[in-house]
Enzyme design. Structure first.
Site, PDB file in Angstrom:
ATOM      1  N   HIS A   1      -6.019 -29.249 -52.669  1.00  0.00           N
ATOM      2  CA  HIS A   1      -7.150 -29.721 -51.618  1.00  0.00           C
ATOM      3  C   HIS A   1      -7.174 -31.086 -51.766  1.00  0.00           C
ATOM      4  O   HIS A   1      -7.464 -31.548 -52.896  1.00  0.00           O
ATOM      5  CB  HIS A   1      -8.468 -28.868 -52.168  1.00  0.00           C
TER       6      HIS A   1
ATOM      7  N   TYR B   1     -14.940 -35.102 -59.909  1.00  0.00           N
ATOM      8  CA  TYR B   1     -14.463 -33.869 -59.351  1.00  0.00           C
ATOM      9  C   TYR B   1     -13.018 -33.483 -59.709  1.00  0.00           C
ATOM     10  O   TYR B   1     -12.822 -32.395 -59.773  1.00  0.00           O
ATOM     11  CB  TYR B   1     -14.877 -33.871 -57.657  1.00  0.00           C
TER      12      TYR B   1
END
Length: 393
Positions: free
Chosen positions: A74, A387
């Site tokens: 992703h 993240y």
């Protein structure tokens, strides 16, 4: 099972198994003690977003082949707010780094396969595990199996047995400090064999509460909604869950939601928790035994892997180079990264969830936080860097 080993690893989840494999690759013998059965360990539905550093370490350990074939890379995710979507471009903002969606169950299965092939002893059904003589040069672990009482002598004990495990409890209360924040809500999660809403994750803030659209594969979706911490799974039918999820999503995303029967449903309370130090004598804590983060930032499994990176390097330096500098620094080194992940998970949780007791002021602060994030590339870069995972320094 041998009567003596160099490292006794308590806990057969991904942290303990990865440590065992890294030690085996370095020629250091160890034994893994796990209270539950292998089937039970593999039935746990847990995290699925792997940081870049986690992916790299799994490859280094020789268990990255199936992850590289089946994992979903992703390059970003979306934040839904006031019916609109903010796209966070991870690759563009974080210097080309990404995350990989690959379930913790699959990571565990890959580790089991590698350890079986290597012949590393894994003892399931190990009850009443007790680490002892931890401040001496001759620690040992006692436990009970269906064959009776056992004793395993060792040089070090690695406590990878989770939040409710025995290893942290083996540290005297006056020699450990606990930091904790318990959140007034939980996450109700549902797993279903249906295509996801979209290819990337959606984190949604809504007046009814937080929601997350995640996935494990193109045909396996994992959804979450914020719920009162006192709710029971039995209170939530599949229909009620999907109705609530759909109400919290922007119209475009809600229209793509495909409903299907749940494979698994569970409620997880949210807390931030850190135990300091992560070492007591010859006992070293790793993973959930030492710290818990809210799942909002996808840091739980990744923090455990980070601990194992530091601990495996330290143990290898001790046994192969007779150098104890990394062992002595382990707790401070691991905690420096742990607290940064705790901060990020707390911040993301605070911005995205509904806090009933915060009133209008709290809501305005959340709105200002999001508006700043949406209008600042620097703020988005900080989010993206955290993240994808901070470096293992």
């Amino acid at each position: 099972m041998p009567r003596r080993t160099r490292v006794a690893i308590v806990g057969g989840g991904p942290a303990g198994l990865l440590l065992a494999l890294l030690l085996y690759r370095a020629g250091i013998d160890c034994v893994v003690l796990e209270r539950r059965s292998r089937d039970h360990v593999l039935s746990r539905i847990r995290a699925g977003v792997l940081e870049q550093g986690t992916v790299d370490l799994l490859r280094l350990a020789g268990v990255g082949a199936r992850m590289d074939r089946e994992g979903l890379v992703h390059e970003g995710f979306d934040i839904a707010w006031r019916g609109e979507m903010l796209h966070v471009d991870l690759r563009g903002l974080a210097g080309g780094k990404t995350v990989t969606v690959y379930g913790q169950t699959e990571v565990t299965r890959d580790l089991y396969d590698a350890l079986d092939a290597a012949g590393v002893p894994i003892v399931h059904g190990a009850e009443d595990v007790q680490p002892q003589d931890l401040t001496t040069e001759t620690p040992f672990v006692t436990f009970r199996t269906e064959d009776g009482e056992r004793r395993l002598e060792c040089d070090f004990v690695a406590g990878c047995d989770g939040f409710h495990g025995v290893c942290r409890q083996a540290i005297p209360a006056d020699q450990i400090r606990i930091f904790e924040r318990v959140y007034p809500f939980g996450w109700l999660g549902l797993l279903t064999r249906m295509p996801p809403v979209q290819d990337e994750l959606i984190y949604a803030h809504h007046s009814r509460g937080f929601a997350l659209c995640s996935l494990r594969s193109p045909l396996l979706s994992r959804y979450y909604v914020q719920c009162p911490v006192g709710d029971r799974v039995e209170d939530w039918s599949d229909e009620r869950f999907y109705d609530e999820l759909q109400a919290r999503l922007p119209e475009r995303a809600a229209a793509q939601l495909q409903r299907g029967p749940s494979i698994e449903k569970s409620i997880a309370p949210l807390r931030s928790f850190v135990a300091e130090p992560m070492r007591h004598g010859r006992l070293f804590l790793a993973g959930d035994a030492a710290h818990i983060v809210p799942p909002t930032g996808a840091k739980g499994l990744n923090l455990a892997v980070s601990d194992i990176h530091f601990l495996s390097q330290a143990l290898i330096a001790h046994f192969k180079e007779h150098e104890d500098g990394l062992l002595d620094a382990y707790s401070a080194t691991a905690l420096a990264r742990v607290w940064k992940a705790e901060r990020f998970s707390w911040w993301f949780t605070s911005m995205m969830h509904r806090f009933e007791d915060d009133g209008g002021f709290g809501q305005r602060i959340q709105e200002a936080e999001f508006d700043y994030l949406a209008g600042s590339r620097a703020a988005q870069t900080a989010l993206a860097e955290n993240y994808v995972g901070l470096p293992h320094l």
